[in-house]
Design an enzyme around this catalytic site. Structure first.
Site, PDB file in Angstrom:
ATOM      1  N   ARG A 241       0.862  -1.178   0.000  1.00 50.65           N
ATOM      2  CA  ARG A 241       0.000   0.000   0.000  1.00 50.65           C
ATOM      3  C   ARG A 241       0.898   1.227   0.000  1.00 50.65           C
ATOM      4  O   ARG A 241       1.972   1.209   0.618  1.00 50.65           O
ATOM      5  CB  ARG A 241      -0.858   0.068   1.266  1.00 50.65           C
ATOM      6  CG  ARG A 241      -2.134  -0.738   1.223  1.00 50.65           C
ATOM      7  CD  ARG A 241      -3.176  -0.146   0.271  1.00 50.65           C
ATOM      8  NE  ARG A 241      -4.405  -0.927   0.273  1.00 50.65           N
ATOM      9  CZ  ARG A 241      -4.627  -2.000  -0.483  1.00 50.65           C
ATOM     10  NH1 ARG A 241      -3.718  -2.443  -1.325  1.00 50.65           N
ATOM     11  NH2 ARG A 241      -5.795  -2.636  -0.412  1.00 50.65           N
ATOM     12  N   GLU A 270      -2.406   7.944  -3.885  1.00 50.41           N
ATOM     13  CA  GLU A 270      -2.782   7.545  -5.245  1.00 50.41           C
ATOM     14  C   GLU A 270      -4.259   7.856  -5.510  1.00 50.41           C
ATOM     15  O   GLU A 270      -5.054   7.840  -4.579  1.00 50.41           O
ATOM     16  CB  GLU A 270      -2.479   6.053  -5.468  1.00 50.41           C
ATOM     17  CG  GLU A 270      -3.276   5.111  -4.596  1.00 50.41           C
ATOM     18  CD  GLU A 270      -2.877   3.652  -4.772  1.00 50.41           C
ATOM     19  OE1 GLU A 270      -1.685   3.316  -4.684  1.00 50.41           O
ATOM     20  OE2 GLU A 270      -3.796   2.846  -4.989  1.00 50.41           O
ATOM     21  N   HIS A 288      -1.368   0.509  -9.598  1.00 50.06           N
ATOM     22  CA  HIS A 288      -2.077  -0.376  -8.655  1.00 50.06           C
ATOM     23  C   HIS A 288      -2.838  -1.489  -9.399  1.00 50.06           C
ATOM     24  O   HIS A 288      -4.062  -1.590  -9.294  1.00 50.06           O
ATOM     25  CB  HIS A 288      -3.021   0.432  -7.754  1.00 50.06           C
ATOM     26  CG  HIS A 288      -3.332  -0.271  -6.466  1.00 50.06           C
ATOM     27  ND1 HIS A 288      -3.572   0.373  -5.274  1.00 50.06           N
ATOM     28  CD2 HIS A 288      -3.465  -1.598  -6.174  1.00 50.06           C
ATOM     29  CE1 HIS A 288      -3.829  -0.504  -4.322  1.00 50.06           C
ATOM     30  NE2 HIS A 288      -3.764  -1.721  -4.855  1.00 50.06           N
TER      31      HIS A 288
HETATM   32  C1  GLV Z   1      -5.311  -4.620  -3.742  1.00 52.07           C
HETATM   33  O1  GLV Z   1      -4.508  -3.794  -3.473  1.00 52.07           O
HETATM   34  C2  GLV Z   1      -5.984  -5.410  -2.768  1.00 52.07           C
HETATM   35  O2  GLV Z   1      -5.874  -5.126  -1.573  1.00 52.07           O
HETATM   36  O3  GLV Z   1      -6.688  -6.339  -3.164  1.00 52.07           O
END
Ligand code: GLV
Length: 334
Positions: A241, A270, A288
């Site tokens: 993250r 983000e 991401h």
């Molecule tokens: C993506 O970042 C998730 O947490 O699934």
């Protein structure tokens, strides 16, 4: 006949998954996949018993207090730092996430990002597309070795273990890891992984991959002081993250060549990206998408739907949402 419950699907989703929800509920969907501001999300939650969320929606105590009718928040993501789980539990709201179905896909991507950073793949592509490839040179875009080097994994949950497995079995990498709790020795042996303290992980890893969940405790777990401990030839990859890594400090370390390269799929704030990162050649940046294979995103969406259907007392798993984070609340619901 009892009235159908109303649910909100807060973002765009596969039509077949929406169709499954429509079979059980009055569904308000987000046809154009807008990211609704908090006030709009709250307005749309009026009268809804459940909500299908993604990592983009913030579910906090204030929102929950405005919607006492809400009984389930089902997140299409394994991470759930967008949801105040304690506040949900205190109010009897069921929360679920989507573990397991994305583990291997996310590990594939983390490994690819690490390799792209080490072997300067996007830098090479930009060089080629810019017409700069005019001759062969002995050190042209020469990067860091991957096979046989030491893989460091920070956060050894399901995805961390899948990355370790790729490194150990596929690339002959000795694996070191740091995690609050140590793995079972049998699993350590299977993965060829050795637990080390955080300082040793930083000092010894040739390629560091970060897979820890975000929490106030992991905020800026990697900052200037930690980057200063890493090998000058090392790479850092973050698929966890934004906020686990201090992006400003990382940009400085990359500019100063304190470390060789980085691969980042997640960012602080983000979809904004720290402007310094955008100017650096030695960082691979992706938006991401670590879990974004079509099959895996469909599996995640279906699992979030399974949870919502079951949490609101419908379908074959009624009352037993498969990946609930706080299943204890269901026992207390009327
Ligand atoms: C993506 O970042 C998730 O947490 O699934």
């Amino acid at each position: 006949m009892s009235r159908r419950a109303a649910v909100l699907v807060a973002r765009g989703v596969f039509p077949e998954v929406l169709e499954r929800l429509v079979q059980h509920f009055d569904v308000e969907a987000n046809a154009d996949d807008s990211v609704w501001p908090a006030a709009e999300l709250s307005a749309r939650l009026l009268g809804k018993a459940g909500v299908f969320t993604t990592g983009s929606e913030r579910i906090d105590a204030e929102l929950l207090d405005a919607h006492p009718q809400l009984r389930a928040v089902c997140n299409m993501a394994v991470g759930y730092n967008n949801i105040d789980l304690d506040a949900c539990t205190a109010r009897g709201v069921l929360v679920s996430n989507t573990p397991d179905v994305l583990t291997e896909t996310t590990a594939d991507f983390g490994f690819a990002l690490m390799m792209a950073a080490a072997r300067r793949i996007t830098e090479g592509e930009h060089f080629l597309r810019a017409g700069q490839w005019t001759k062969w040179s002995f050190d042209m875009l020469a990067g860091a070795e991957v096979h046989g080097t030491r893989l460091g994994v920070l956060g050894m949950g399901r995805i961390g273990q899948a990355i370790a497995r790729r490194g150990a079995l596929g690339f002959g990498m000795p694996v070191i890891y740091h995690n609050r709790s140590r793995l079972d020795p049998a699993i350590e042996q299977q993965l060829g992984a050795r637990w080390v303290g955080k300082a040793e992980l930083l000092r010894e890893a040739d390629h560091l991959v970060i897979v820890v969940p975000y929490s106030p405790q992991s905020h800026h777990l990697i900052g200037a002081a930690e980057l200063a401990q890493m090998k000058p030839g090392a790479t850092l990859t973050n698929i966890a993250r934004g906020g686990v890594v201090d992006d400003a400090a990382l940009a400085q370390a990359l500019r100063d060549r304190r470390i060789a390269a980085a691969g980042l799929d997640v960012f602080e704030g983000e979809p904004s990206v720290h402007p310094d990162l955008l100017t650096l050649p030695n960082v691979v940046l992706t938006p991401h998408i670590a879990s974004a294979s079509i099959a895996t995103r469909l599996a995640m969406a279906n699992l979030a739907a399974d949870n919502l259907i079951a949490a609101l007392g419908c379908g074959p798993q009624a009352g037993r949402p498969p990946t609930a984070l706080n299943p204890q609340v269901l026992a207390a619901q009327p």
